[in-house]
Design a protein around this motif. Sequence first.
Motif, PDB file in Angstrom:
ATOM      1  N   ARG A 181       0.926  -1.287   0.106  1.00 20.11           N
ATOM      2  CA  ARG A 181       0.006  -0.147   0.044  1.00 20.11           C
ATOM      3  C   ARG A 181       0.888   1.219   0.127  1.00 20.11           C
ATOM      4  O   ARG A 181       0.437   2.366  -0.837  1.00 20.11           O
ATOM      5  N   GLU A 182       1.890   1.242   0.957  1.00 21.01           N
ATOM      6  CA  GLU A 182       2.637   2.525   0.751  1.00 21.01           C
ATOM      7  C   GLU A 182       3.622   2.616  -0.291  1.00 21.01           C
ATOM      8  O   GLU A 182       3.943   3.751  -0.756  1.00 21.01           O
ATOM      9  N   GLY A 183       3.975   1.518  -0.852  1.00 21.86           N
ATOM     10  CA  GLY A 183       4.555   1.580  -2.166  1.00 21.86           C
ATOM     11  C   GLY A 183       3.950   2.280  -3.258  1.00 21.86           C
ATOM     12  O   GLY A 183       4.631   3.031  -4.175  1.00 21.86           O
ATOM     13  N   ALA A 184       2.418   1.680  -3.395  1.00 18.73           N
ATOM     14  CA  ALA A 184       1.999   2.550  -4.581  1.00 18.73           C
ATOM     15  C   ALA A 184       1.872   3.781  -4.041  1.00 18.73           C
ATOM     16  O   ALA A 184       1.741   4.667  -5.105  1.00 18.73           O
ATOM     17  N   ALA A 185       1.686   4.259  -2.946  1.00 20.39           N
ATOM     18  CA  ALA A 185       1.361   5.616  -2.639  1.00 20.39           C
ATOM     19  C   ALA A 185       2.848   6.342  -2.710  1.00 20.39           C
ATOM     20  O   ALA A 185       2.553   7.532  -3.497  1.00 20.39           O
ATOM     21  N   LYS A 186       3.685   5.965  -2.294  1.00 16.79           N
ATOM     22  CA  LYS A 186       4.897   6.726  -2.365  1.00 16.79           C
ATOM     23  C   LYS A 186       5.797   6.677  -3.589  1.00 16.79           C
ATOM     24  O   LYS A 186       6.299   7.664  -3.936  1.00 16.79           O
ATOM     25  N   PHE A 187       5.602   5.384  -4.197  1.00 18.62           N
ATOM     26  CA  PHE A 187       6.614   5.307  -5.499  1.00 18.62           C
ATOM     27  C   PHE A 187       5.795   5.130  -6.699  1.00 18.62           C
ATOM     28  O   PHE A 187       6.236   4.930  -7.857  1.00 18.62           O
ATOM     29  N   GLY A 188       4.415   4.971  -6.458  1.00 17.01           N
ATOM     30  CA  GLY A 188       3.766   4.920  -7.746  1.00 17.01           C
ATOM     31  C   GLY A 188       3.602   3.588  -8.326  1.00 17.01           C
ATOM     32  O   GLY A 188       3.591   3.331  -9.434  1.00 17.01           O
ATOM     33  N   VAL A 189       4.413   2.414  -7.697  1.00 16.50           N
ATOM     34  CA  VAL A 189       4.393   1.028  -8.169  1.00 16.50           C
ATOM     35  C   VAL A 189       3.158   0.201  -7.408  1.00 16.50           C
ATOM     36  O   VAL A 189       3.242  -0.131  -6.225  1.00 16.50           O
ATOM     37  N   GLN A 190       2.360  -0.293  -8.557  1.00 16.48           N
ATOM     38  CA  GLN A 190       1.221  -1.047  -8.012  1.00 16.48           C
ATOM     39  C   GLN A 190       1.554  -2.483  -7.969  1.00 16.48           C
ATOM     40  O   GLN A 190       2.662  -2.922  -8.541  1.00 16.48           O
ATOM     41  N   SER A 191       1.347  -3.383  -7.034  1.00 12.57           N
ATOM     42  CA  SER A 191       1.670  -4.714  -7.021  1.00 12.57           C
ATOM     43  C   SER A 191       0.456  -5.586  -6.362  1.00 12.57           C
ATOM     44  O   SER A 191      -0.328  -4.966  -5.519  1.00 12.57           O
ATOM     45  N   ASN A 192       0.313  -6.840  -6.959  1.00 11.19           N
ATOM     46  CA  ASN A 192      -0.436  -8.044  -6.461  1.00 11.19           C
ATOM     47  C   ASN A 192       0.626  -9.079  -6.264  1.00 11.19           C
ATOM     48  O   ASN A 192       1.547  -9.245  -7.316  1.00 11.19           O
ATOM     49  N   TRP A 193       0.566  -9.615  -5.128  1.00  5.52           N
ATOM     50  CA  TRP A 193       1.440 -10.763  -4.729  1.00  5.52           C
ATOM     51  C   TRP A 193       1.300 -12.294  -5.100  1.00  5.52           C
ATOM     52  O   TRP A 193      -0.120 -12.394  -5.169  1.00  5.52           O
ATOM     53  N   ILE A 194       2.027 -13.151  -5.059  1.00  9.29           N
ATOM     54  CA  ILE A 194       1.697 -14.362  -5.304  1.00  9.29           C
ATOM     55  C   ILE A 194       2.274 -15.468  -4.187  1.00  9.29           C
ATOM     56  O   ILE A 194       3.532 -15.283  -3.807  1.00  9.29           O
ATOM     57  N   MET A 195       1.556 -16.229  -3.466  1.00  3.25           N
ATOM     58  CA  MET A 195       2.149 -16.990  -2.524  1.00  3.25           C
ATOM     59  C   MET A 195       2.423 -18.316  -3.154  1.00  3.25           C
ATOM     60  O   MET A 195       1.873 -18.922  -3.952  1.00  3.25           O
ATOM     61  N   CYS A 196       3.780 -18.581  -2.804  1.00  4.21           N
ATOM     62  CA  CYS A 196       4.393 -20.022  -3.419  1.00  4.21           C
ATOM     63  C   CYS A 196       4.082 -21.232  -2.470  1.00  4.21           C
ATOM     64  O   CYS A 196       4.290 -20.912  -1.252  1.00  4.21           O
ATOM     65  N   PHE A 197       3.908 -22.258  -2.929  1.00  2.54           N
ATOM     66  CA  PHE A 197       4.018 -23.622  -2.132  1.00  2.54           C
ATOM     67  C   PHE A 197       5.498 -23.883  -2.475  1.00  2.54           C
ATOM     68  O   PHE A 197       6.070 -23.937  -3.419  1.00  2.54           O
ATOM     69  N   ILE A 198       6.082 -24.243  -1.248  1.00  2.00           N
ATOM     70  CA  ILE A 198       7.446 -24.603  -1.431  1.00  2.00           C
ATOM     71  C   ILE A 198       7.439 -26.218  -1.837  1.00  2.00           C
ATOM     72  O   ILE A 198       7.261 -27.001  -0.755  1.00  2.00           O
ATOM     73  N   ARG A 199       8.044 -26.533  -2.972  1.00  2.00           N
ATOM     74  CA  ARG A 199       7.698 -27.899  -3.657  1.00  2.00           C
ATOM     75  C   ARG A 199       8.614 -29.099  -3.068  1.00  2.00           C
ATOM     76  O   ARG A 199       8.157 -30.197  -3.030  1.00  2.00           O
ATOM     77  N   ASP A 200       9.822 -28.504  -2.419  1.00  2.00           N
ATOM     78  CA  ASP A 200      10.573 -29.752  -1.660  1.00  2.00           C
ATOM     79  C   ASP A 200      10.242 -30.048  -0.254  1.00  2.00           C
ATOM     80  O   ASP A 200      10.751 -30.657   0.353  1.00  2.00           O
TER      81      ASP A 200
END
Length: 363
Positions: free
Chosen positions: A137-156
């Motif tokens: 949220r702050e990165g979008a407001a401060k830097f103008g960089v929007q983000s949506n994140w991805i949760m990884c399953f650790i496959r090993d």
Amino acid sequence: MNGLEISSFVAALPKVELHVHIEGTLTPSLRWKLAHRNNVPLPYLTYEALLESYNVLYNHRKEVNGDNGAPTFLETYFAGTQVLCKEEDFYELGMEYLQKAKDMNVRYVEPFFDLQAYLPRGIPAATVLNGYMRAQREGAAKFGVQSNWIMCFIRDEPVEEGIAAYKAARPWAKMEGGKGLFHAVGLASNEYDRPPLLFETGYEMAQRDGLYVTMHCDVDQKDAADHVHEAIFSVCGGKGAQRIDHGLNAVDRPELIAGLKDRGIGLTLCPHAYHRRQKTEVLFPKIRKLWDEGVKFCINSDDPTYMHNIWVDGAMEKVYHYCEMDKSDMVKLARNSVEMSWADEKLKEELLAELDAFEANNC
């Protein structure tokens, strides 16, 4: 960077990054700072010794290549995560990357995160995810960089541990009633004898929640082409993943190239990650072949601080140079990133319009 300098054209090009591990952006300076703040011992007496440790040539796959005494990439990567302990640490990690993204003219990102690196140490999911959500949220407001994140399953790690991690993270998902941090699940870590279908239960849960599905199909790993085949034709009840991370071994089989095109599945390629292990004259013709065959892909960094400090701009410069792309080709690669992203449609339209204007003025 193999003698290349980032050109003013690539530097100015508006970018989207779809394949970057947030833990793989942990800089030596932040790692040193957090280690001392959290009283986490490091095997380095000085900051200079820590810096020097990043120059090692990792044994990328001990199980495939044998043990030559060098640390593996994943051993080093997960060692870095040990300094991340408190909400503020995760926030600082996220903000430092988003600041770097802004400096590279990256407009939108979809970072991977590894919750399973922290839960076994007794760090609550809320500590990790609230830190990242503040940065989002702050990165979008401060830097103008929007983000949506991805949760990884650790496959090993055991599948059931990945499922438990997803359940713990679920309140932060971008779904009805969720907090909106992450909008997709993926696979990461060592895929040796861990094919994508092992995690089908996890994909099904995520899809029921309205999330997207992607997965790593690492390059030249054991059964690499078979893993790409599963990701295209078998996972998600036979519908296939919505994106594939890496997946360069699709060049090994014509049916894989055809399947990617027929199903509209894009690849998130990370050229420098492969360039560490493949010769220039071997690697870049493969990428060029995918381009000439009409496979949609985009260019990304992967784990830049553990990969010679080559970020997305450096990765794009390599493709620009070694694949003999012209400026319009590079704009098309940037468009691919937008089109392959899971940003909302309004943001996509804005990003594509910016690329149209950039091309008109620079190509």
